[in-house]
Design a protein around this motif. Sequence first.
Motif, PDB file in Angstrom:
ATOM      1  N   THR A 239       2.557  21.517  37.430  1.00  0.00           N
ATOM      2  CA  THR A 239       3.717  22.210  37.976  1.00  0.00           C
ATOM      3  C   THR A 239       3.325  23.002  39.223  1.00  0.00           C
ATOM      4  O   THR A 239       2.144  23.210  39.507  1.00  0.00           O
ATOM      5  CB  THR A 239       4.303  23.181  36.942  1.00  0.00           C
ATOM      6  N   THR A 240       4.339  23.465  39.936  1.00  0.00           N
ATOM      7  CA  THR A 240       4.139  24.343  41.085  1.00  0.00           C
ATOM      8  C   THR A 240       4.489  25.774  40.680  1.00  0.00           C
ATOM      9  O   THR A 240       5.591  26.036  40.185  1.00  0.00           O
ATOM     10  CB  THR A 240       5.024  23.912  42.265  1.00  0.00           C
ATOM     11  N   GLN A 241       3.544  26.700  40.871  1.00  0.00           N
ATOM     12  CA  GLN A 241       3.768  28.120  40.562  1.00  0.00           C
ATOM     13  C   GLN A 241       4.147  28.846  41.844  1.00  0.00           C
ATOM     14  O   GLN A 241       3.341  28.960  42.768  1.00  0.00           O
ATOM     15  CB  GLN A 241       2.519  28.739  39.943  1.00  0.00           C
ATOM     16  N   ALA A 242       5.363  29.354  41.875  1.00  0.00           N
ATOM     17  CA  ALA A 242       5.873  29.997  43.089  1.00  0.00           C
ATOM     18  C   ALA A 242       5.454  31.467  43.142  1.00  0.00           C
ATOM     19  O   ALA A 242       5.288  32.125  42.104  1.00  0.00           O
ATOM     20  CB  ALA A 242       7.390  29.900  43.124  1.00  0.00           C
ATOM     21  N   PRO A 243       5.288  32.023  44.357  1.00  0.00           N
ATOM     22  CA  PRO A 243       4.965  33.453  44.501  1.00  0.00           C
ATOM     23  C   PRO A 243       6.087  34.333  43.949  1.00  0.00           C
ATOM     24  O   PRO A 243       7.267  33.978  44.009  1.00  0.00           O
ATOM     25  CB  PRO A 243       4.813  33.634  46.017  1.00  0.00           C
ATOM     26  N   VAL A 244       5.705  35.487  43.424  1.00  0.00           N
ATOM     27  CA  VAL A 244       6.638  36.456  42.851  1.00  0.00           C
ATOM     28  C   VAL A 244       6.368  37.816  43.482  1.00  0.00           C
ATOM     29  O   VAL A 244       5.228  38.164  43.785  1.00  0.00           O
ATOM     30  CB  VAL A 244       6.472  36.536  41.309  1.00  0.00           C
ATOM     31  N   ARG A 245       7.423  38.605  43.657  1.00  0.00           N
ATOM     32  CA  ARG A 245       7.273  39.984  44.123  1.00  0.00           C
ATOM     33  C   ARG A 245       8.245  40.866  43.350  1.00  0.00           C
ATOM     34  O   ARG A 245       9.251  40.381  42.823  1.00  0.00           O
ATOM     35  CB  ARG A 245       7.551  40.088  45.628  1.00  0.00           C
ATOM     36  N   PHE A 246       7.931  42.161  43.267  1.00  0.00           N
ATOM     37  CA  PHE A 246       8.837  43.085  42.582  1.00  0.00           C
ATOM     38  C   PHE A 246       8.677  44.487  43.131  1.00  0.00           C
ATOM     39  O   PHE A 246       7.665  44.826  43.754  1.00  0.00           O
ATOM     40  CB  PHE A 246       8.615  43.065  41.061  1.00  0.00           C
ATOM     41  N   THR A 247       9.687  45.298  42.904  1.00  0.00           N
ATOM     42  CA  THR A 247       9.681  46.699  43.318  1.00  0.00           C
ATOM     43  C   THR A 247       9.601  47.589  42.087  1.00  0.00           C
ATOM     44  O   THR A 247       9.927  47.166  40.976  1.00  0.00           O
ATOM     45  CB  THR A 247      10.947  47.042  44.108  1.00  0.00           C
ATOM     46  N   ALA A 248       9.167  48.826  42.295  1.00  0.00           N
ATOM     47  CA  ALA A 248       9.108  49.823  41.218  1.00  0.00           C
ATOM     48  C   ALA A 248       9.566  51.161  41.780  1.00  0.00           C
ATOM     49  O   ALA A 248       9.171  51.545  42.887  1.00  0.00           O
ATOM     50  CB  ALA A 248       7.694  49.946  40.653  1.00  0.00           C
ATOM     51  N   SER A 249      10.433  51.855  41.042  1.00  0.00           N
ATOM     52  CA  SER A 249      10.973  53.130  41.513  1.00  0.00           C
ATOM     53  C   SER A 249       9.885  54.186  41.661  1.00  0.00           C
ATOM     54  O   SER A 249      10.035  55.132  42.439  1.00  0.00           O
ATOM     55  CB  SER A 249      12.059  53.626  40.555  1.00  0.00           C
ATOM     56  N   THR A 250       8.813  54.043  40.913  1.00  0.00           N
ATOM     57  CA  THR A 250       7.681  54.959  41.037  1.00  0.00           C
ATOM     58  C   THR A 250       6.419  54.228  40.618  1.00  0.00           C
ATOM     59  O   THR A 250       6.475  53.277  39.843  1.00  0.00           O
ATOM     60  CB  THR A 250       7.868  56.224  40.177  1.00  0.00           C
ATOM     61  N   HIS A 251       5.300  54.660  41.161  1.00  0.00           N
ATOM     62  CA  HIS A 251       4.007  54.096  40.773  1.00  0.00           C
ATOM     63  C   HIS A 251       3.161  55.131  40.031  1.00  0.00           C
ATOM     64  O   HIS A 251       1.968  54.908  39.829  1.00  0.00           O
ATOM     65  CB  HIS A 251       3.262  53.577  41.992  1.00  0.00           C
ATOM     66  N   ALA A 252       3.782  56.242  39.644  1.00  0.00           N
ATOM     67  CA  ALA A 252       3.055  57.281  38.901  1.00  0.00           C
ATOM     68  C   ALA A 252       4.052  58.071  38.072  1.00  0.00           C
ATOM     69  O   ALA A 252       5.146  58.400  38.540  1.00  0.00           O
ATOM     70  CB  ALA A 252       2.299  58.199  39.847  1.00  0.00           C
ATOM     71  N   LEU A 253       3.670  58.362  36.840  1.00  0.00           N
ATOM     72  CA  LEU A 253       4.463  59.214  35.964  1.00  0.00           C
ATOM     73  C   LEU A 253       3.570  60.312  35.402  1.00  0.00           C
ATOM     74  O   LEU A 253       2.436  60.048  35.001  1.00  0.00           O
ATOM     75  CB  LEU A 253       5.058  58.408  34.801  1.00  0.00           C
ATOM     76  N   ASN A 254       4.080  61.530  35.416  1.00  0.00           N
ATOM     77  CA  ASN A 254       3.406  62.664  34.788  1.00  0.00           C
ATOM     78  C   ASN A 254       4.311  63.150  33.662  1.00  0.00           C
ATOM     79  O   ASN A 254       5.326  63.819  33.921  1.00  0.00           O
ATOM     80  CB  ASN A 254       3.139  63.778  35.795  1.00  0.00           C
ATOM     81  N   LEU A 255       3.977  62.811  32.451  1.00  0.00           N
ATOM     82  CA  LEU A 255       4.834  63.085  31.307  1.00  0.00           C
ATOM     83  C   LEU A 255       4.227  64.149  30.405  1.00  0.00           C
ATOM     84  O   LEU A 255       3.013  64.190  30.217  1.00  0.00           O
ATOM     85  CB  LEU A 255       5.043  61.815  30.482  1.00  0.00           C
ATOM     86  N   LYS A 256       5.101  64.960  29.842  1.00  0.00           N
ATOM     87  CA  LYS A 256       4.669  65.844  28.776  1.00  0.00           C
ATOM     88  C   LYS A 256       4.543  65.040  27.488  1.00  0.00           C
ATOM     89  O   LYS A 256       5.245  64.042  27.290  1.00  0.00           O
ATOM     90  CB  LYS A 256       5.670  66.979  28.578  1.00  0.00           C
ATOM     91  N   GLN A 257       3.652  65.479  26.639  1.00  0.00           N
ATOM     92  CA  GLN A 257       3.462  64.797  25.365  1.00  0.00           C
ATOM     93  C   GLN A 257       4.789  64.752  24.607  1.00  0.00           C
ATOM     94  O   GLN A 257       5.477  65.755  24.469  1.00  0.00           O
ATOM     95  CB  GLN A 257       2.404  65.515  24.533  1.00  0.00           C
ATOM     96  N   GLY A 258       5.149  63.543  24.113  1.00  0.00           N
ATOM     97  CA  GLY A 258       6.394  63.368  23.391  1.00  0.00           C
ATOM     98  C   GLY A 258       7.554  62.956  24.262  1.00  0.00           C
ATOM     99  O   GLY A 258       8.610  62.580  23.750  1.00  0.00           O
ATOM    100  N   ALA A 259       7.386  63.001  25.590  1.00  0.00           N
ATOM    101  CA  ALA A 259       8.466  62.631  26.495  1.00  0.00           C
ATOM    102  C   ALA A 259       8.408  61.141  26.822  1.00  0.00           C
ATOM    103  O   ALA A 259       7.434  60.456  26.529  1.00  0.00           O
ATOM    104  CB  ALA A 259       8.384  63.454  27.773  1.00  0.00           C
ATOM    105  N   THR A 260       9.473  60.641  27.434  1.00  0.00           N
ATOM    106  CA  THR A 260       9.554  59.248  27.860  1.00  0.00           C
ATOM    107  C   THR A 260       9.974  59.196  29.317  1.00  0.00           C
ATOM    108  O   THR A 260      10.901  59.892  29.721  1.00  0.00           O
ATOM    109  CB  THR A 260      10.575  58.460  27.003  1.00  0.00           C
ATOM    110  N   GLY A 261       9.260  58.388  30.093  1.00  0.00           N
ATOM    111  CA  GLY A 261       9.591  58.201  31.503  1.00  0.00           C
ATOM    112  C   GLY A 261      10.265  56.859  31.721  1.00  0.00           C
ATOM    113  O   GLY A 261      10.272  55.989  30.847  1.00  0.00           O
ATOM    114  N   THR A 262      10.842  56.690  32.892  1.00  0.00           N
ATOM    115  CA  THR A 262      11.573  55.467  33.215  1.00  0.00           C
ATOM    116  C   THR A 262      11.142  54.939  34.571  1.00  0.00           C
ATOM    117  O   THR A 262      11.018  55.695  35.528  1.00  0.00           O
ATOM    118  CB  THR A 262      13.092  55.711  33.218  1.00  0.00           C
ATOM    119  N   VAL A 263      10.904  53.623  34.624  1.00  0.00           N
ATOM    120  CA  VAL A 263      10.619  52.930  35.878  1.00  0.00           C
ATOM    121  C   VAL A 263      11.645  51.818  36.021  1.00  0.00           C
ATOM    122  O   VAL A 263      11.877  51.062  35.076  1.00  0.00           O
ATOM    123  CB  VAL A 263       9.201  52.330  35.879  1.00  0.00           C
TER     124      VAL A 263
END
Length: 558
Positions: A239-263
């Motif tokens: 098969t042919t594997q095509a190039p892929v690209r993607f974006t991310a709203s952030t490349h770093a999260l600083n979370l308090k213990q027990g919290a949840t972050g979102t990308v």
Amino acid sequence: MRRSAFLAAATATALSATLFTGLSPAHADNASGGPVLSDADGWYEPGLIFVTAHSASPLTHITAHFYPLDAPAGGPEAGSTEDFTQYTGQDATSGVWRAPVHLAELGDYRVTVDLQDASGATVTGALSPHTLRYQTLVTIPELTATPAVPDYLHQQVAVSGTALATDPRHPDTPTPAAGIPVDIETGRGRVSATSTADGRFTAAFVPVQTSIDLTAAPEASANYPGAIDLLSPKQHLHTTQAPVRFTASTHALNLKQGATGTVTGRTEIQTSAGWQPLPNTAITLSGLGPNGLPSFLAGQTTTDSQGSYTLHVSSESAAPTAQLTAGTDYMPFQQVTTEPFSLHVAYTTHLDMSADLTDTSSLKVSGYVYYEDARAHWPAKPTVTLQYSKDGRSGWKNATTVPIKIRYNKPLFEEDFARTLTTTNTNVYWRARFDGNPDLATNTTKPVHLYRYATRVTGFHASTNPVRKNQAFSFAGTLQYKNGTTWKPLYGGSPTLYFKPRGSSTYRYVTELGTDRHGHLIGMETAKQDGTWAIALSRQTGDHYLRSTQVTDYVDVR
């Protein structure tokens, strides 16, 4: 049935026939070193027999005899052949010899072989360990895959071929094999088809690997009972594997213990039609090990129909060095792409503070900080900041920073801090804030309202002046406190009375005076000598009052 299975079954059948009929391999008529039969088999070549043999002298004559498997010993043969030519081997002493076979009926036959070499040594009736399967041969000469190189926009592959039936009685005229079930191996799966009247078959599948060796196997069919079904040659597909690209709203999260972050982000794939959304693709967040390779999973989601994704990241596993990945290894139509990421977790801290405002405007603060999780670490110079606010809800201002004394440097062990400072903020809310770091979460105590009212004595004077010696006299004056901008009477206060004799430079304590509900001074003294009387709220100020300024009055005693 595959070739190896055919050979095993044929061997067992031949041996059974030997036991049943009493046949056994013949021996050379002369000394050892004469002809020896190794095998006689059809090799799945229609209408042919292959004899494998060797001798000390060149073999000069070979005859093969064929008997139905159910024929009794001594029964007539169904046919024979001696038209052998050497097929393999350097000379006539060893190798494989081949000859055509012409029999009237299809079936499985027991084979015996007569051998003679140039020395005159002969072997008569040597039994082959394998039978001759004189049966219709069903083959698939080749497979065709369309498209030959599938890609993201053309994923479905059609596999086609033709099933042919070759009768060993007419080996040069194969015919289309109709109604043959065909099992097609597609790598990590199988699809099936049935040949039509012209022997053609077609099946479709979507590859799940980048590289596949396609094979097709004809299965048993009532149209060709007893037929030999052979596996097709391999058809390689990639098969042919095509190039892929993607974006991310952030490349770093600083979370308090027990919290949840979102990308959040969007994934695209490059095709001949340009970049377009990539749906149903895994987005993973992986922590990297010391070798730079993914070592644990910190979060995972899948893109929607428009290539968009929302990744929820838990603080359960810190990953200071991590990576976001779109796709998984070995996907047949797309490449895997990554982006760097960092997930810092600030572990929970516990903070407590005790605070007291003295009657001299000194703020005394003490407290402790500790954490529970062994993965956390104290910063190099941990501190606590004291803050104040007018209403305890907003407008917090920093008063001072207090260092924390690290003595234990272990989880669950309290580390202390303390500070005394003079403040002009005598009616505000106070709190302590632990200044965290990426390993330890910032924490703040609940606000504590500390207040002390300013006090004063107004109109202070002796009721009689001058006064006769040993005569009792009282003092006039009012004790007040300031609430906001208003001075109010201080009922029940205990201002302290002092006396300094004329010529002395030192005041001595005399007594505590009282105050009525109007703040007026209550108390009597006896005149002894000339001197200065002084009064101030300075010894028993209560929990919420500041010391007052001392006021004086000179009394002349006569």
